[in-house]
Design an enzyme around this catalytic site. Structure first.
Site, PDB file in Angstrom:
ATOM      1  N   ARG A 102       0.901  -1.330  -0.016  1.00 12.10           N
ATOM      2  CA  ARG A 102      -0.007  -0.132  -0.066  1.00 12.10           C
ATOM      3  C   ARG A 102       0.937   1.496  -0.153  1.00 12.10           C
ATOM      4  O   ARG A 102       1.630   1.538   1.140  1.00 12.10           O
ATOM      5  CB  ARG A 102      -0.825  -0.153   1.099  1.00 12.10           C
ATOM      6  CG  ARG A 102      -1.974   1.299   1.305  1.00 12.10           C
ATOM      7  CD  ARG A 102      -2.722   0.910   2.469  1.00 12.10           C
ATOM      8  NE  ARG A 102      -3.728   2.038   2.666  1.00 12.10           N
ATOM      9  CZ  ARG A 102      -4.936   2.383   2.302  1.00 12.10           C
ATOM     10  NH1 ARG A 102      -5.423   1.470   1.564  1.00 12.10           N
ATOM     11  NH2 ARG A 102      -5.559   3.446   2.647  1.00 12.10           N
ATOM     12  N   HIS A 129      -6.539   1.194  -7.415  1.00  6.58           N
ATOM     13  CA  HIS A 129      -7.026   0.322  -6.190  1.00  6.58           C
ATOM     14  C   HIS A 129      -7.768  -0.707  -6.701  1.00  6.58           C
ATOM     15  O   HIS A 129      -8.835  -1.110  -6.430  1.00  6.58           O
ATOM     16  CB  HIS A 129      -7.757   1.291  -5.214  1.00  6.58           C
ATOM     17  CG  HIS A 129      -7.893   0.698  -3.830  1.00  6.58           C
ATOM     18  ND1 HIS A 129      -7.332  -0.549  -3.522  1.00  6.58           N
ATOM     19  CD2 HIS A 129      -8.395   1.381  -2.617  1.00  6.58           C
ATOM     20  CE1 HIS A 129      -7.634  -0.828  -2.114  1.00  6.58           C
ATOM     21  NE2 HIS A 129      -8.304   0.139  -1.779  1.00  6.58           N
ATOM     22  N   GLN A 132     -10.061  -2.947  -4.345  1.00  5.40           N
ATOM     23  CA  GLN A 132     -11.307  -2.602  -4.010  1.00  5.40           C
ATOM     24  C   GLN A 132     -12.438  -2.863  -5.098  1.00  5.40           C
ATOM     25  O   GLN A 132     -13.423  -3.140  -4.848  1.00  5.40           O
ATOM     26  CB  GLN A 132     -11.049  -0.950  -3.848  1.00  5.40           C
ATOM     27  CG  GLN A 132     -12.474  -0.235  -3.497  1.00  5.40           C
ATOM     28  CD  GLN A 132     -13.005  -0.849  -2.232  1.00  5.40           C
ATOM     29  OE1 GLN A 132     -12.370  -0.650  -1.102  1.00  5.40           O
ATOM     30  NE2 GLN A 132     -14.295  -1.109  -2.104  1.00  5.40           N
ATOM     31  N   ASP A 218     -16.339   8.680  -3.326  1.00  6.41           N
ATOM     32  CA  ASP A 218     -15.226   8.488  -2.532  1.00  6.41           C
ATOM     33  C   ASP A 218     -14.641  10.054  -1.811  1.00  6.41           C
ATOM     34  O   ASP A 218     -15.339  10.940  -2.404  1.00  6.41           O
ATOM     35  CB  ASP A 218     -14.103   7.923  -3.263  1.00  6.41           C
ATOM     36  CG  ASP A 218     -13.079   7.301  -2.383  1.00  6.41           C
ATOM     37  OD1 ASP A 218     -13.162   7.186  -1.251  1.00  6.41           O
ATOM     38  OD2 ASP A 218     -11.955   7.018  -2.878  1.00  6.41           O
ATOM     39  N   CYS A 256     -16.192   3.502  -0.520  1.00  7.85           N
ATOM     40  CA  CYS A 256     -15.190   2.551  -0.281  1.00  7.85           C
ATOM     41  C   CYS A 256     -14.365   2.717   1.070  1.00  7.85           C
ATOM     42  O   CYS A 256     -14.030   1.871   1.783  1.00  7.85           O
ATOM     43  CB  CYS A 256     -13.906   2.577  -1.233  1.00  7.85           C
ATOM     44  SG  CYS A 256     -13.005   4.081  -1.237  1.00  7.85           S
ATOM     45  N   ARG A 284     -14.027  -7.047   0.730  1.00 12.37           N
ATOM     46  CA  ARG A 284     -12.545  -6.742   0.434  1.00 12.37           C
ATOM     47  C   ARG A 284     -11.961  -8.160   0.948  1.00 12.37           C
ATOM     48  O   ARG A 284     -10.823  -8.665   0.100  1.00 12.37           O
ATOM     49  CB  ARG A 284     -12.309  -5.823   1.384  1.00 12.37           C
ATOM     50  CG  ARG A 284     -12.255  -4.389   0.967  1.00 12.37           C
ATOM     51  CD  ARG A 284     -11.598  -4.027  -0.334  1.00 12.37           C
ATOM     52  NE  ARG A 284     -10.159  -4.089  -0.238  1.00 12.37           N
ATOM     53  CZ  ARG A 284      -9.501  -3.195   0.185  1.00 12.37           C
ATOM     54  NH1 ARG A 284      -9.782  -2.015   0.753  1.00 12.37           N
ATOM     55  NH2 ARG A 284      -7.837  -3.346   0.308  1.00 12.37           N
TER      56      ARG A 284
END
Length: 299
Positions: A102, A129, A132, A218, A256, A284
């Site tokens: 990450r 991502h 996700q 988001d 998310c 996830r």
């Protein structure tokens, strides 16, 4: 069968058929219809950015698969303290069975993948991502069905960019509404077009939401962008997902997380029956478990 790719750095590193098979496997694992294992496997997890869902979902997922996840934060390894990233990658590749990273810079996860002698998974970069997106596609399949239309409303960020491409691969129609100065990279729409999608971005959220089965948003101010807060809040006026924007629709709402309630989404919408955010968060783990089994060759 394992995936044709050794690494998962963006959603279109897999083919549409492989993506569909991943979602199938995730759904089956979630339902308890299959129980693949990764006995004694170790996942090294590199974190430049703090996280709730990414860390807990991968760590818990590896435990459920019979393996082990190792948290490697900025103060735990030499990353950013003088050792070249390629050297860190070479060493990790000799210890662990897979790496999840990450990071801020997308080029850094590409460097990891180039030099680590094990699969590398992008747990988030500033550009993408994909994990996700796997969870999002599983959530859409479970709740609305794949014959869905999704409106992305807000910042053209990493989550949105991966989702637009992944939705195109899954045959899901997407409308995109962003402020002109905060749109997605045009290359994202080219990548989506390669899978037959025709995404025409707009600067009008109402246009995007019209006829949508799902509205996805988001945060407007991502981690590391705190100095842009005042500028972004002004630019995103009118892009909030609220009851007024959703009026006259039956659209579900995706986010998310974490959410900045009162900014990109109102508290009453996120706490309503429309919200799918909690399903996304749970998924996830299930989606990533499927990915881990495919990449690491689970039994």
């Amino acid at each position: 069968m394992p995936l044709a790719t050794d690494d998962f750095l963006d959603i279109d590193d897999v083919t549409p058929a492989e993506l569909d098979a991943l979602i199938d496997r995730a759904a089956a694992m979630k339902a308890g219809e299959t129980d693949p294992r990764l006995p004694d496997a170790t996942l090294g997890m590199i974190f430049e950015k703090p996280s709730t869902r990414t860390r807990v979902s991968f760590e818990t997922g590896m435990t459920r698969l019979g393996g082990h996840a190792m948290f490697l934060g900025p103060d735990d390894i030499q990353l950013g303290h003088g050792e070249p990233l390629r050297d860190t990658a070479r060493v990790l590749g000799r210890y662990v069975d897979g790496v999840m990273a990450r990071l801020f810079d997308h080029e850094d996860v590409e460097t990891l993948a180039e030099h680590a002698d094990c699969p590398v998974i992008n747990g988030l970069t500033d550009e993408a991502h994909p994990c996700q997106t796997l969870a999002d596609l599983l959530t859409i399949r479970e709740t609305v069905g794949e014959d869905a239309t999704v409106a992305w409303v807000g910042d053209g960020n990493n989550v949105g960019q991966s989702f637009v491409v992944g939705a195109a691969m899954a045959g899901i129609d997407v409308a995109v509404a962003t402020p002109a100065e905060y749109g997605m990279n045009p290359a994202v729409f080219d990548r989506a077009a390669a899978f037959g999608a025709d995404v025409e971005p707009t600067t009008d959220p109402e246009v995007a939401v019209d006829g949508a089965d799902i509205v996805y948003t988001d945060v407007w101010i991502s981690m590391g962008q705190e100095d842009e807060r005042a500028e972004k809040l002004a630019a995103f006026e009118g892009f909030q997902v609220n009851q007024e924007l959703l009026a006259g629709t039956d659209a579900k709402v995706m986010h998310c997380l974490p959410a900045h309630r009162g900014e990109e989404i109102t508290n009453d919408v996120l706490e309503s029956d429309r919200a799918l955010a909690w399903d996304q968060a749970e998924n996830r783990m299930h989606a990533q478990n499927a990915l881990l089994v495919e990449l690491l060759g689970g039994e």
